[in-house]
Design a protein around this motif. Structure first.
Motif, short mmCIF file in Angstrom:
data_model
loop_
_atom_site.label_atom_id
_atom_site.label_comp_id
_atom_site.label_asym_id
_atom_site.label_seq_id
_atom_site.Cartn_x
_atom_site.Cartn_y
_atom_site.Cartn_z
N TYR A 68 0.80 -1.22 0.00
CA TYR A 68 0.00 0.00 0.00
C TYR A 68 0.83 1.28 0.00
O TYR A 68 1.99 1.31 0.39
CB TYR A 68 -0.95 0.02 1.20
CG TYR A 68 -0.24 0.01 2.54
CD1 TYR A 68 0.17 1.21 3.12
CD2 TYR A 68 0.03 -1.17 3.20
CE1 TYR A 68 0.82 1.21 4.33
CE2 TYR A 68 0.68 -1.18 4.42
CZ TYR A 68 1.08 0.02 4.98
OH TYR A 68 1.73 0.02 6.18
N VAL A 69 0.17 2.33 -0.45
CA VAL A 69 0.66 3.71 -0.34
C VAL A 69 -0.30 4.39 0.62
O VAL A 69 -1.51 4.16 0.58
CB VAL A 69 0.63 4.41 -1.72
CG1 VAL A 69 1.00 5.88 -1.59
CG2 VAL A 69 1.53 3.70 -2.71
N SER A 70 0.22 5.22 1.52
CA SER A 70 -0.62 5.94 2.48
C SER A 70 -0.96 7.32 1.95
O SER A 70 -0.07 8.10 1.64
CB SER A 70 0.12 6.11 3.82
OG SER A 70 0.39 4.87 4.39
N ASP A 71 -2.24 7.61 1.86
CA ASP A 71 -2.70 8.94 1.51
C ASP A 71 -2.77 9.77 2.80
O ASP A 71 -3.07 9.21 3.86
CB ASP A 71 -4.08 8.85 0.86
CG ASP A 71 -4.59 10.20 0.40
OD1 ASP A 71 -4.19 10.62 -0.70
OD2 ASP A 71 -5.37 10.83 1.15
N PRO A 72 -2.52 11.08 2.75
CA PRO A 72 -2.61 11.92 3.96
C PRO A 72 -3.98 11.83 4.65
O PRO A 72 -4.07 12.07 5.85
CB PRO A 72 -2.34 13.33 3.45
CG PRO A 72 -1.56 13.15 2.20
CD PRO A 72 -2.04 11.85 1.59
N SER A 73 -5.01 11.46 3.93
CA SER A 73 -6.35 11.34 4.51
C SER A 73 -6.48 10.15 5.45
O SER A 73 -7.43 10.07 6.22
CB SER A 73 -7.38 11.19 3.39
OG SER A 73 -7.19 9.93 2.74
#
Length: 161
Positions: A58-63
């Protein structure tokens, strides 16, 4: 004067606007956490554990949304005002499927987690999404989805209008 220059200026109206914006974000953040029995850290831990268990890189979104783009799709990416057709499967963190199917809806009528993730892919794309409850169904839940439940979706975007 462009928006950045306006936001950086020290005029009274700009200072009022900036302070109202900050106050709004603080209030929204406070209310989104009220009534939650699980902490955000606990939800993040559940989501990360689910991703590891299911081999989701996964990539983490700031949200707070975690996502893995499986297929990028073409350049026709949805905007919030787009109507999209998707085929999806939704699961709880215990791997129980709560919904699946093909739907056509305006993106801005769907849960906020989808509004964050789906514009990252284009028509023909596929994305795996882990969504914190605050960007899903919140403390109330919906149908088979309990309150404060982080969610997993596997979504294929077939049409953007």
């Amino acid at each position: 004067m462009n928006l950045m220059n306006l936001m950086n200026s020290k005029t009274p109206i700009t200072l009022i606007f900036r302070n109202l914006t900050i106050a709004t974000l603080v209030i929204v953040g406070t209310f989104s956490q009220m009534g939650c029995s699980k902490s955000s850290a606990s939800e993040a831990d559940q989501m990360i554990s689910y991703a590891k268990k299911n081999n989701i890189t996964y990539v983490s979104d700031p949200s707070g949304v975690l996502y893995q783009i499986i297929t990028a799709g073409n350049s026709n990416k949805p905007r919030l005002t787009s109507t999209i057709t998707v085929t999806y499967t939704g699961k709880l963190m215990n791997d129980k499927t709560f919904d699946s199917g093909t739907i056509t809806y305006p993106l801005n009528n769907l849960i906020p987690g989808w509004q964050v993730a789906l514009p990252l892919i284009g028509e023909g794309g596929q994305i795996k999404i882990l969504i914190p409850s605050t960007l899903g169904y919140g403390s109330r839940g919906s149908g088979e989805i309990p309150g404060n439940a982080p969610l997993y979706f596997d979504v294929s975007l077939s049409k953007v209008k």
